[in-house]
Write an enzyme that holds these catalytic residues in place. Sequence first.
Site, PDB file in Angstrom:
ATOM      1  N   ARG A  94       0.862  -1.175   0.000  1.00  0.00           N
ATOM      2  CA  ARG A  94       0.000   0.000   0.000  1.00  0.00           C
ATOM      3  C   ARG A  94       0.905   1.232   0.000  1.00  0.00           C
ATOM      4  O   ARG A  94       1.757   1.376   0.874  1.00  0.00           O
ATOM      5  CB  ARG A  94      -0.876   0.012   1.247  1.00  0.00           C
ATOM      6  N   HIS A 183      -7.959   6.799   0.360  1.00  0.00           N
ATOM      7  CA  HIS A 183      -8.844   5.638   0.539  1.00  0.00           C
ATOM      8  C   HIS A 183      -9.296   5.081  -0.818  1.00  0.00           C
ATOM      9  O   HIS A 183     -10.327   4.422  -0.912  1.00  0.00           O
ATOM     10  CB  HIS A 183     -10.138   5.996   1.311  1.00  0.00           C
ATOM     11  N   LEU A 212     -16.427   5.376   6.190  1.00  0.00           N
ATOM     12  CA  LEU A 212     -16.434   6.020   7.510  1.00  0.00           C
ATOM     13  C   LEU A 212     -15.662   5.146   8.493  1.00  0.00           C
ATOM     14  O   LEU A 212     -16.212   4.250   9.128  1.00  0.00           O
ATOM     15  CB  LEU A 212     -17.885   6.213   7.986  1.00  0.00           C
ATOM     16  N   GLY A 215     -10.398   7.562   9.914  1.00  0.00           N
ATOM     17  CA  GLY A 215     -10.368   8.517   8.811  1.00  0.00           C
ATOM     18  C   GLY A 215     -11.638   8.299   8.008  1.00  0.00           C
ATOM     19  O   GLY A 215     -12.138   7.184   7.969  1.00  0.00           O
ATOM     20  N   GLY A 333     -15.208   0.940   9.533  1.00  0.00           N
ATOM     21  CA  GLY A 333     -15.623   0.670  10.917  1.00  0.00           C
ATOM     22  C   GLY A 333     -16.956   1.263  11.324  1.00  0.00           C
ATOM     23  O   GLY A 333     -17.835   0.560  11.835  1.00  0.00           O
TER      24      GLY A 333
HETATM   25  P1  ADP Z   1      -9.280   2.972  10.364  1.00  0.00           P
HETATM   26  O1  ADP Z   1      -8.964   1.849   9.375  1.00  0.00           O
HETATM   27  O2  ADP Z   1      -9.535   4.296   9.730  1.00  0.00           O
HETATM   28  O3  ADP Z   1      -8.387   3.040  11.536  1.00  0.00           O
HETATM   29  P2  ADP Z   1     -11.752   1.495  10.860  1.00  0.00           P
HETATM   30  O4  ADP Z   1     -12.362   1.434   9.529  1.00  0.00           O
HETATM   31  O5  ADP Z   1     -11.240   0.238  11.463  1.00  0.00           O
HETATM   32  O6  ADP Z   1     -10.682   2.640  10.986  1.00  0.00           O
HETATM   33  O7  ADP Z   1     -12.842   2.125  11.866  1.00  0.00           O
HETATM   34  C1  ADP Z   1     -12.561   2.330  13.211  1.00  0.00           C
HETATM   35  C2  ADP Z   1     -13.723   3.035  13.853  1.00  0.00           C
HETATM   36  O8  ADP Z   1     -14.914   2.293  13.621  1.00  0.00           O
HETATM   37  C3  ADP Z   1     -13.634   3.142  15.370  1.00  0.00           C
HETATM   38  O9  ADP Z   1     -12.912   4.301  15.738  1.00  0.00           O
HETATM   39  C4  ADP Z   1     -15.084   3.243  15.768  1.00  0.00           C
HETATM   40  O10 ADP Z   1     -15.490   4.596  15.785  1.00  0.00           O
HETATM   41  C5  ADP Z   1     -15.846   2.544  14.661  1.00  0.00           C
HETATM   42  N1  ADP Z   1     -16.441   1.268  15.068  1.00  0.00           N
HETATM   43  C6  ADP Z   1     -15.865   0.058  15.089  1.00  0.00           C
HETATM   44  N2  ADP Z   1     -16.737  -0.877  15.525  1.00  0.00           N
HETATM   45  C7  ADP Z   1     -17.900  -0.230  15.784  1.00  0.00           C
HETATM   46  C8  ADP Z   1     -19.197  -0.628  16.258  1.00  0.00           C
HETATM   47  N3  ADP Z   1     -19.467  -1.895  16.562  1.00  0.00           N
HETATM   48  N4  ADP Z   1     -20.140   0.326  16.382  1.00  0.00           N
HETATM   49  C9  ADP Z   1     -19.864   1.607  16.067  1.00  0.00           C
HETATM   50  N5  ADP Z   1     -18.685   2.044  15.634  1.00  0.00           N
HETATM   51  C10 ADP Z   1     -17.703   1.143  15.489  1.00  0.00           C
END
Ligand code: ADP
Length: 403
Positions: A94, A183, A212, A215, A333
Amino acid sequence: MTATRVLVLNSGSSSVKYQLLDMRDSSRLAMGLVERIGEETSRLKHTPLTDGGASRERTEPIADHEAALQAVAEELAKDGLGLDSPELAAIGHRVVHGGQSFTRPTVIDNAVLAEIERLIPVAPLHNPANLTGIRTARALRPDLPQVAVFDTAFHTTMPESAARYAIDVETADAHRIRRYGFHGTSHAYVSRATAELLGRDPSEVNVIVLHLGNGASASAVEGGRCVDTSMGLTPLEGLVMGTRSGDMDPAVIFHLMRVGGMSTDEIDTLLNKKSGLIGLCGDNDMREIRRRIDEGDERAKLAFDIYIHRLKKYIGAYYAVLGRVDAVAFTAGVGENAAPVREAAVAGLEGLGLAVDGDLNAVRGDAPRLISPAGARVAVAVVPTDEELEIAAQTYALVGKNI
Ligand code: ADP
């Protein structure tokens, strides 16, 4: 023996995430993470995914990326998946910033390395770490094809009207200031998977993708091509994120310098690390924010409302950019897990043909699924992203046929 495995590496400044996939059936053989490289408290967590193997952890000082990759190679070898295996076809990296130079995945040679290095001024945090990962992997297996998959590549189809900022053209060009977007691997994967979910060819459908995570970014995808996205020169622009402000009057920065007496680095940290949800309410995890809202916490509620307001504005803006929208896809997430975010983001948009069915929205799962009511004019979908699979698939598509 045919080489069908691809190792995907995502190298950060102090971490390396990796997955080993078998492209015969896109299955995952192993995954893991090395954290806190260069510190006393480094940690490697390795999970073999064949035969239900248990995760293994190593906590020992790991001095640099070379030592990190060496440790990863040792763990993979324990599972019979060593990097010296003839079944390994390629390593896919990446790379965050490909500027205007890289519009597609690219086999890495010295000229490609030099160009990624030339882009460091526009990606000072990410590209140096990505380069270190590539150089280390090349030293380990100089004979193996290595492919760079760029976060910006999917967005290079944006028209100039979307990619340019309305600032002096000579100044912008001199400093390569334009909207690159990030992304991209996720937006590409999710827009295509959304078309598949609808049973249609990607070239026929217009999709708004809402990635979402911590980031966050939105994109407008017309017939499989990105025509606008919310991140810009850097990932700071656009939506309200976990710790980033997203859109803001740039004059806030002058004000903080002139009146607030803050330095450039302090403002950079403020806007990238201490803003967004965490700046607004002290939490950046949507689960915790929802829990606080349920307890009647006003600050958490305001942070949520600001997050949703911005998201809704982007849905409306990209609706206008596309003219016709076939689907809105939530991913990453927050997008995949937070039903209240999805519900609030499309609330009141029935006039645009957008609605969420409460029961469908409440269903949890790993598969792509529709959450709009039957017969809705615009499909609303939850489409889990898989950036590692996309990187592996793009890498294999490029080198697999030559093996
Ligand atoms: P990144 O790859 O940008 O670090 P992710 O796509 O893994 O992030 O998303 C992480 C975010 O997803 C967490 O900070 C949280 O806000 C949200 N998240 C993860 N699981 C849940 C859930 N079960 N319910 C609500 N929000 C969640």
